[in-house]
Design a protein around this motif. Structure first.
Motif, PDB file in Angstrom:
ATOM      1  N   HIS A   1       0.666  -1.358  -0.039  1.00 44.88           N
ATOM      2  CA  HIS A   1       0.069  -0.120   0.175  1.00 44.88           C
ATOM      3  C   HIS A   1       0.920   1.281   0.043  1.00 44.88           C
ATOM      4  N   LEU A   2       0.627   2.373  -0.800  1.00 46.20           N
ATOM      5  CA  LEU A   2       1.055   3.503  -0.710  1.00 46.20           C
ATOM      6  C   LEU A   2       0.309   4.517  -0.428  1.00 46.20           C
ATOM      7  N   LEU A   3       1.050   5.548   0.475  1.00 51.47           N
ATOM      8  CA  LEU A   3       0.278   6.815   0.797  1.00 51.47           C
ATOM      9  C   LEU A   3       1.032   7.999   0.538  1.00 51.47           C
ATOM     10  N   GLY A   4       0.294   8.974  -0.246  1.00 48.02           N
ATOM     11  CA  GLY A   4       0.821  10.040  -0.799  1.00 48.02           C
ATOM     12  C   GLY A   4      -0.095  11.349  -0.492  1.00 48.02           C
ATOM     13  N   VAL A   5       0.133  12.459  -1.279  1.00 46.03           N
ATOM     14  CA  VAL A   5      -0.425  13.656  -1.031  1.00 46.03           C
ATOM     15  C   VAL A   5      -1.016  13.865  -2.381  1.00 46.03           C
ATOM     16  N   THR A   6      -0.368  14.002  -3.516  1.00 47.07           N
ATOM     17  CA  THR A   6      -0.836  14.598  -4.596  1.00 47.07           C
ATOM     18  C   THR A   6      -1.298  13.345  -5.539  1.00 47.07           C
ATOM     19  N   ALA A   7      -2.518  13.989  -6.266  1.00 44.87           N
ATOM     20  CA  ALA A   7      -3.027  12.873  -7.224  1.00 44.87           C
ATOM     21  C   ALA A   7      -2.253  12.505  -8.307  1.00 44.87           C
ATOM     22  N   GLY A   8      -1.338  13.498  -8.770  1.00 45.20           N
ATOM     23  CA  GLY A   8      -0.394  13.126  -9.806  1.00 45.20           C
ATOM     24  C   GLY A   8       0.441  11.883  -9.246  1.00 45.20           C
ATOM     25  N   SER A   9       1.136  11.977  -8.195  1.00 47.03           N
ATOM     26  CA  SER A   9       2.133  10.913  -7.725  1.00 47.03           C
ATOM     27  C   SER A   9       1.280   9.623  -7.394  1.00 47.03           C
ATOM     28  N   LEU A  10       0.192   9.674  -6.881  1.00 42.07           N
ATOM     29  CA  LEU A  10      -0.866   8.348  -6.834  1.00 42.07           C
ATOM     30  C   LEU A  10      -1.101   7.771  -8.140  1.00 42.07           C
ATOM     31  N   GLU A  11      -1.523   8.689  -8.926  1.00 36.23           N
ATOM     32  CA  GLU A  11      -1.881   8.224 -10.165  1.00 36.23           C
ATOM     33  C   GLU A  11      -0.465   7.684 -10.870  1.00 36.23           C
ATOM     34  N   PHE A  12       0.466   7.927 -10.704  1.00 36.39           N
ATOM     35  CA  PHE A  12       1.731   7.495 -11.477  1.00 36.39           C
ATOM     36  C   PHE A  12       1.953   6.114 -10.615  1.00 36.39           C
ATOM     37  N   ALA A  13       1.843   5.950  -9.439  1.00 38.23           N
ATOM     38  CA  ALA A  13       2.117   4.731  -8.493  1.00 38.23           C
ATOM     39  C   ALA A  13       1.025   3.718  -8.988  1.00 38.23           C
ATOM     40  N   SER A  14      -0.147   3.936  -9.492  1.00 34.15           N
ATOM     41  CA  SER A  14      -1.185   3.165  -9.973  1.00 34.15           C
ATOM     42  C   SER A  14      -0.707   2.635 -11.144  1.00 34.15           C
ATOM     43  N   ALA A  15      -0.163   3.561 -12.085  1.00 29.52           N
ATOM     44  CA  ALA A  15       0.150   3.106 -13.433  1.00 29.52           C
ATOM     45  C   ALA A  15       1.214   2.070 -13.450  1.00 29.52           C
ATOM     46  N   LEU A  16       2.204   2.006 -12.236  1.00 28.10           N
ATOM     47  CA  LEU A  16       3.263   1.060 -12.094  1.00 28.10           C
ATOM     48  C   LEU A  16       2.611  -0.214 -11.508  1.00 28.10           C
ATOM     49  N   GLY A  17       1.340  -0.321 -11.244  1.00 18.82           N
ATOM     50  CA  GLY A  17       0.701  -1.403 -10.910  1.00 18.82           C
ATOM     51  C   GLY A  17       0.439  -1.550  -9.510  1.00 18.82           C
ATOM     52  N   ALA A  65       9.245  15.816 -20.362  1.00 18.93           N
ATOM     53  CA  ALA A  65       9.423  14.693 -19.281  1.00 18.93           C
ATOM     54  C   ALA A  65       8.307  13.907 -18.996  1.00 18.93           C
ATOM     55  N   GLY A  66       8.334  12.455 -18.479  1.00 14.22           N
ATOM     56  CA  GLY A  66       7.420  11.732 -18.452  1.00 14.22           C
ATOM     57  C   GLY A  66       6.901  12.024 -16.870  1.00 14.22           C
ATOM     58  N   ARG A  67       6.137  11.055 -16.213  1.00 15.85           N
ATOM     59  CA  ARG A  67       5.573  11.428 -15.229  1.00 15.85           C
ATOM     60  C   ARG A  67       6.454  10.806 -13.726  1.00 15.85           C
ATOM     61  N   GLY A  68       7.323  10.183 -14.112  1.00 12.33           N
ATOM     62  CA  GLY A  68       8.249   9.688 -12.965  1.00 12.33           C
ATOM     63  C   GLY A  68       8.852  10.681 -12.109  1.00 12.33           C
ATOM     64  N   PRO A  69       9.459  10.244 -11.017  1.00 14.16           N
ATOM     65  CA  PRO A  69       9.880  11.196 -10.046  1.00 14.16           C
ATOM     66  C   PRO A  69      11.492  11.465 -10.297  1.00 14.16           C
ATOM     67  N   LYS A  70      12.301  10.614 -10.963  1.00 15.01           N
ATOM     68  CA  LYS A  70      13.664  10.622 -11.259  1.00 15.01           C
ATOM     69  C   LYS A  70      14.173  11.375 -12.509  1.00 15.01           C
ATOM     70  N   ILE A  71      15.179  12.187 -12.349  1.00 12.08           N
ATOM     71  CA  ILE A  71      15.649  12.732 -13.538  1.00 12.08           C
ATOM     72  C   ILE A  71      17.167  12.219 -13.647  1.00 12.08           C
ATOM     73  N   HIS A  72      17.600  11.797 -14.867  1.00 13.87           N
ATOM     74  CA  HIS A  72      18.644  11.262 -15.213  1.00 13.87           C
ATOM     75  C   HIS A  72      19.593  12.218 -15.976  1.00 13.87           C
ATOM     76  N   VAL A  73      20.979  12.408 -16.000  1.00 14.01           N
ATOM     77  CA  VAL A  73      21.773  13.131 -16.694  1.00 14.01           C
ATOM     78  C   VAL A  73      22.704  12.355 -17.555  1.00 14.01           C
ATOM     79  N   ASP A  74      22.846  12.676 -18.645  1.00 13.70           N
ATOM     80  CA  ASP A  74      23.919  12.118 -19.528  1.00 13.70           C
ATOM     81  C   ASP A  74      24.743  13.064 -19.924  1.00 13.70           C
ATOM     82  N   PRO A  75      26.208  12.994 -19.175  1.00 11.95           N
ATOM     83  CA  PRO A  75      27.004  14.060 -19.394  1.00 11.95           C
ATOM     84  C   PRO A  75      27.625  14.362 -20.723  1.00 11.95           C
ATOM     85  N   ALA A  76      27.158  13.192 -21.740  1.00 13.66           N
ATOM     86  CA  ALA A  76      27.698  13.393 -23.236  1.00 13.66           C
ATOM     87  C   ALA A  76      26.858  14.227 -23.847  1.00 13.66           C
ATOM     88  N   ARG A  77      25.646  14.595 -23.409  1.00 13.10           N
ATOM     89  CA  ARG A  77      24.538  15.437 -24.000  1.00 13.10           C
ATOM     90  C   ARG A  77      24.979  16.665 -24.072  1.00 13.10           C
TER      91      ARG A  77
END
Ligand SMILES: [Zn+2]
Length: 337
Positions: free
Chosen positions: A195-211, A325-337
């Motif tokens: 079970h996940l407990l959150g605050v914002t609708a967006g973060s909870l919807e994203f968790a739902s999308a992960l199954g 950007a997608g809906r996930g919480p993580k941003i990655h960096v590719d130093p070659a870009r």
């Protein structure tokens, strides 16, 4: 080479800096992917406790969730390391003190932390020098994106192991950010009902999308027996709520940090026979995290919303969303870009 340099609270730039040289016992890694995390944001805002305790000072080179390839080896390091794909432990204990000798180098008083503590430059650059003793080899199935998710994943796996949940157990994870979602993924892989407990609708919807079908706010949370509660959020009232919600005989795990102290009534721990555990760092579980990713048991790649270049990190740390950007919480960096 180019590196992202934080010069003062809210001030950062990409600069030309000297290419690192592999000292004795070190390697130089060509950085392929780096995660930006909440700790980096705290350094950007100036709130991070280490800045005020003398463990860190500007100018700083951030970046501690990374993957890359060994390009050079220093004195005493076998040349067989050259070309290996690796990630590394953030925590670099002195290797000499009582804690290090007892296998707890991640809480060594004299430790450096890559990109965080003790002046050790981080991975938000084209190249990174680290001790060979801190490296973990990445198998072919663990790509650069997964490799840069080993450090947060190791933190989450430690939290799940501290929660000691398995088939038939129900766990509540507070805070559906990167760590919370990784905790949820590892707990699901262990067979627990998550079970996940959150605050914002967006973060909870994203968790739902992960199954994850059981996603709640504090208002909607049903009264269920939770065998373990993991606090991966940053609200000061949640540590006490975790103790309130957990089943007698259960476990509460604290991995989130609030900006102000939280009060937990230890009488509740005693009277409910509850074990409370704090988790700092991924160090003891980095190897098992890599194995879980390689075996496909856990695939956290959907958490990455975007992969940007060094020049965009300042905007990310300031809280601006990258275009497309997608809906996930993580941003990655590719130093070659
Ligand atoms: Zn030590």
């Amino acid at each position: 080479m180019r590196a992202f340099v934080l010069t003062a609270p809210g001030e950062a730039e990409v600069r030309e800096v000297p290419v690192p040289v592999a000292g004795p016992g070190e390697v130089v890694v060509g950085v392929e992917r780096v995660g930006v995390c909440g700790t980096d944001v705290e350094f950007f805002t100036g709130e991070m406790a280490y800045l005020h305790q003398g463990h860190a000072a500007y100018p700083m080179r951030l970046g501690h969730e990374w993957a890359g390839t060994v390009l050079a080896v220093g004195e005493g390091v076998p040349a067989t390391w050259l070309g290996r794909r690796v990630t590394g432990d953030t925590m670099l204990g002195d290797g000499r003190c009582r804690r290090c000798l007892r296998g707890r180098q991640h809480v060594c008083e004299n430790r450096q932390e890559v990109g965080i503590r003790g002046g050790r430059p981080g991975a938000l650059a084209e190249r990174l020098a680290v001790p060979v003793s801190s490296l973990h080899v990445l198998p072919g199935k663990v790509d650069a994106t997964l490799g840069a998710l080993v450090e947060p994943g190791g933190n989450a796996l430690r939290a799940v192991r501290a929660a000691a949940v398995g088939p038939g157990d129900r766990v509540l994870v507070m805070g559906p950010g990167t760590i919370g979602l990784l905790v949820a993924m590892f707990a699901r892989a262990e067979g627990a009902e998550v079970h996940l407990l959150g605050v914002t609708a967006g973060s909870l919807e994203f968790a739902s999308a992960l199954g994850f079908e059981h996603v709640w706010t504090e208002e909607t949370l049903p009264e269920l027996p939770f065998d373990a509660v993991v606090d991966a959020a940053n609200a000061p009232h949640l540590p006490a709520l975790a103790v309130e919600l957990v089943e007698p005989g259960g476990r509460v795990v604290y991995i989130g940090l609030a900006g102000s102290p939280s009060v937990v009534d230890t009488r509740s721990l005693v009277l409910k026979d509850v074990a409370a555990v704090g988790v700092l760092s991924a160090s003891p579980e980095l190897g098992d995290t890599i194995a879980a990713y390689a075996g496909g048991l856990v695939d956290p790649r959907p958490l990455v919303a975007a992969t940007v270049g060094l020049g965009e990190i300042g905007a990310v740390l300031a809280g601006r969303r990258s275009e497309g950007a997608g809906r996930g919480p993580k941003i990655h960096v590719d130093p070659a870009r």
